[in-house]
Design a protein around this motif. Structure first.
Motif, PDB file in Angstrom:
ATOM      1  N   HIS A 154       0.821  -1.212   0.000  1.00  0.00           N
ATOM      2  CA  HIS A 154       0.000   0.000   0.000  1.00  0.00           C
ATOM      3  C   HIS A 154       0.856   1.264   0.000  1.00  0.00           C
ATOM      4  O   HIS A 154       0.468   2.275  -0.588  1.00  0.00           O
ATOM      5  N   THR A 158       0.779   3.985  -3.073  1.00  0.00           N
ATOM      6  CA  THR A 158       0.491   5.398  -2.825  1.00  0.00           C
ATOM      7  C   THR A 158       1.550   6.294  -3.451  1.00  0.00           C
ATOM      8  O   THR A 158       1.233   7.315  -4.072  1.00  0.00           O
ATOM      9  N   ASP A 161       1.034   6.330  -7.208  1.00  0.00           N
ATOM     10  CA  ASP A 161      -0.136   7.112  -7.573  1.00  0.00           C
ATOM     11  C   ASP A 161       0.125   8.610  -7.511  1.00  0.00           C
ATOM     12  O   ASP A 161      -0.478   9.388  -8.252  1.00  0.00           O
ATOM     13  N   THR A 162       1.032   9.034  -6.627  1.00  0.00           N
ATOM     14  CA  THR A 162       1.327  10.461  -6.509  1.00  0.00           C
ATOM     15  C   THR A 162       2.400  10.910  -7.479  1.00  0.00           C
ATOM     16  O   THR A 162       2.834  12.054  -7.442  1.00  0.00           O
ATOM     17  N   ASN A 196      -3.659   5.133   6.378  1.00  0.00           N
ATOM     18  CA  ASN A 196      -3.139   6.298   5.655  1.00  0.00           C
ATOM     19  C   ASN A 196      -2.766   5.967   4.220  1.00  0.00           C
ATOM     20  O   ASN A 196      -2.666   6.877   3.383  1.00  0.00           O
ATOM     21  N   TYR A 197      -2.557   4.674   3.925  1.00  0.00           N
ATOM     22  CA  TYR A 197      -2.071   4.280   2.603  1.00  0.00           C
ATOM     23  C   TYR A 197      -3.087   3.465   1.803  1.00  0.00           C
ATOM     24  O   TYR A 197      -2.841   3.178   0.635  1.00  0.00           O
ATOM     25  N   ARG A 199      -6.212   2.858  -0.435  1.00  0.00           N
ATOM     26  CA  ARG A 199      -7.048   3.645  -1.341  1.00  0.00           C
ATOM     27  C   ARG A 199      -8.110   2.752  -1.972  1.00  0.00           C
ATOM     28  O   ARG A 199      -7.769   1.681  -2.475  1.00  0.00           O
ATOM     29  N   ALA A 201      -9.772   5.374   0.940  1.00  0.00           N
ATOM     30  CA  ALA A 201      -9.561   5.373   2.387  1.00  0.00           C
ATOM     31  C   ALA A 201     -10.683   4.628   3.090  1.00  0.00           C
ATOM     32  O   ALA A 201     -11.853   4.699   2.676  1.00  0.00           O
TER      33      ALA A 201
END
Length: 520
Positions: A154, A158, A161-162, A196-197, A199, A201
């Motif tokens: 995860h 993340t 993805d960013t 927090n990771y 997606r 959420a």
């Protein structure tokens, strides 16, 4: 006025002394908060060095102290009335000392009764298709171990993805920092940190998107997973399964990882009741059955399940080198045990070609046609060899920060003697192996390799599986890997082959006899 500055200095010094005394007292003795009611479960430990006491032992101690003080005070008052005592302080001091002694005795007794063995934190440190799925199951089958399968997925998802592609050193540092932070919190059973990771959420601490949730027995059995499947649970599980598959294919090839199916020994799943269901269940991995039967994961229940088990084990294939774990190894709050799993890089490549067809398409073409493609990404295997040899050299150099924390295991040794090597691993980890693990090893290392057709299966003839790559990989590719990874083969004790006949001759072992003992 002339002495006003002296007064100020005196007041400041006195204030500092009082604050120091108060802080020292709190750190030494701690304090407890209890509900006003008599229900012990509402009492919890908030701060301090004293051990966590179950059943609100602190409340019981305080009540005993109050009762002792009240009784002594009444007796003291009677004595004063009859004898005309000398003062309140002199009458109270003996009873207060007795109450303090009672409190200390009660707290010590409760602490002794509730003392638990020290929690072990086991990290299976491996690379893609190196046998880490099987290694993870050695801990997953232990009812005293809370096992998580590749939670770092995860984090990387993340970052991807960013838009971070890890082209610069700062990106690598940021990613490794995030990896360590998550591992540190998960070892502390803070599964909320993982939210927090994930997606999308989680909502109200529930998610159907935990990657490979079904690979953990603790997350597929009560109380985390209920006994009665529902239609919504099945649909949520199907959505989670498909989203996980899509997410894996979207990651860079270097991040693709191996996985494992959960053991068939899980008590949560009942045996099939008919021949048709038996046929269906035999072709369906236990992990998929878990996803069908369980609803969205309740993170709160998962956290409680983690706290209920004495030890935590986590498998990861995303941290490149063992030296990247130094900050965690130096953390005095962790009793970290690093099990470094390695495998013959020729076997690793053969397994990746079979599992990740599109990513290793060029290698498959070479293997099928005998013609080396013009554009071949050699880094898909040389990077793994470099990580292998650097980590092995770090571990074998026996740095002080790895003392008692590092064990190198070759997959081939584990496959040839699974029960004996599993016992060595558990001995290094410092926890009992137990009958459940022994039974699982015996049941899952002597089977028909046809049971291993599912690419993430862990049920097969382990010795044959460890050598199977020699019958499918071409000699040209094997020789290419030998030249590119010569240092790795020499460091880890793997023999090179000089001809196709040697490669196919399974009676000729390519694994040298070496003993990799832990650094204690």
């Amino acid at each position: 006025m002339a002495c006003s500055w002296k007064v100020v200095v005196f007041v400041v010094c006195a204030s500092l002394g009082i604050q120091y005394t108060a802080i020292k007292t709190i750190r030494t003795y701690g304090f407890y908060m209890c509900d006003v009611s008599d229900a012990p479960p509402h009492c919890f430990f908030t701060f301090g060095r004293m051990p966590r006491l179950s059943g609100c032992a602190a409340q019981a101690a305080a009540s005993a102290a109050a009762a002792a003080k009240g009784t002594a005070g009444a007796g003291g008052a009677g004595a004063t009335a009859g004898t005309g005592g000398t003062g309140e302080d002199s009458r109270a001091r003996p009873s207060e000392l007795a109450a303090a002694a009672n409190v200390a005795k009660i707290v010590e007794t409760a602490a002794t009764a509730t003392a638990a063995p020290k929690r072990k934190h086991i990290l299976i440190f491996a690379t893609t298709r190196s046998g880490s799925s099987f290694m993870g199951q050695l801990f997953n089958q232990n009812p005293e171990v809370f096992y998580l399968f590749e939670p770092l997925y995860h984090v990387q998802a993340t970052f991807v993805d960013t838009g971070l592609r890890f082209r610069h050193a700062v990106d690598r540092r940021a990613l490794l920092g995030a990896y360590r932070d998550l591992l540190r919190n998960l070892f502390d059973c803070d599964l909320y940190f993982l939210e927090n990771y994930i997606r999308p959420a989680p909502r109200d601490h529930e998610t159907a998107r935990l990657f490979r949730r079904g690979a953990s027995n603790a997350l597929c059995s009560p109380p985390v997973c209920g006994d009665t499947p529902t239609a919504s649970s099945s649909s949520s599980a199907s959505s989670a399964s498909s989203s996980s598959s899509a997410a894996v294919s979207s990651l860079p090839s270097s991040s693709l990882m191996s996985s494992s199916s959960s053991s068939s020994s899980s008590s949560f799943f009942s045996p099939p009741s008919s021949a048709s269901s038996s046929s269906s269940s035999s072709s369906e991995p236990e992990e998929q059955r878990c996803l069908r039967a369980c609803g969205p994961l309740n993170v709160t229940l998962a956290t409680r399940a983690c706290h209920a088990r004495p030890h935590v084990a986590i498998k990861t294939v995303r941290i490149p080198e063992v030296r990247d774990l130094r900050l965690m190894a130096d953390d005095p709050r962790l009793d970290l045990k690093i099990v470094h799993l390695v495998r013959d890089p020729r076997a690793v490549l053969a397994s990746r070609m079979l599992t990740f067809t599109e990513t290793f398409k060029a290698w498959k073409i070479w293997n099928a046609t005998g013609r080396m493609p013009y554009r071949l990404d050699a880094g898909q295997i040389t990077a793994t060899c470099d990580d292998f040899v650097r980590s092995a050299r770090t571990g074998m150099s026996r740095p002080r920060w790895l003392r008692g924390r590092y064990l190198l295991v070759r997959y081939e040794d584990l496959a040839r003697d699974p029960l004996g090597k599993a016992a060595d691993i558990y001995r290094f980890a410092g926890i009992p192996m137990g009958k459940a693990v022994t039974g699982w090893v015996l049941s899952n290392t002597r089977g028909d390799n046809q049971l291993g057709r599912y690419k993430y299966s862990t049920s097969r003839d382990s010795a044959a599986a460890a050598e199977g790559w020699r019958l499918s990989l071409s000699y040209d590719i094997a020789r290419y890997v030998q030249e590119a990874c010569n240092d790795t083969l020499a460091q880890l004790g793997y023999r090179a082959v000089e001809s196709a006949d040697e490669l196919r001759n399974l009676s000729l072992s390519l694994v040298e006899e070496r003993a990799f003992v832990p650094f204690l």
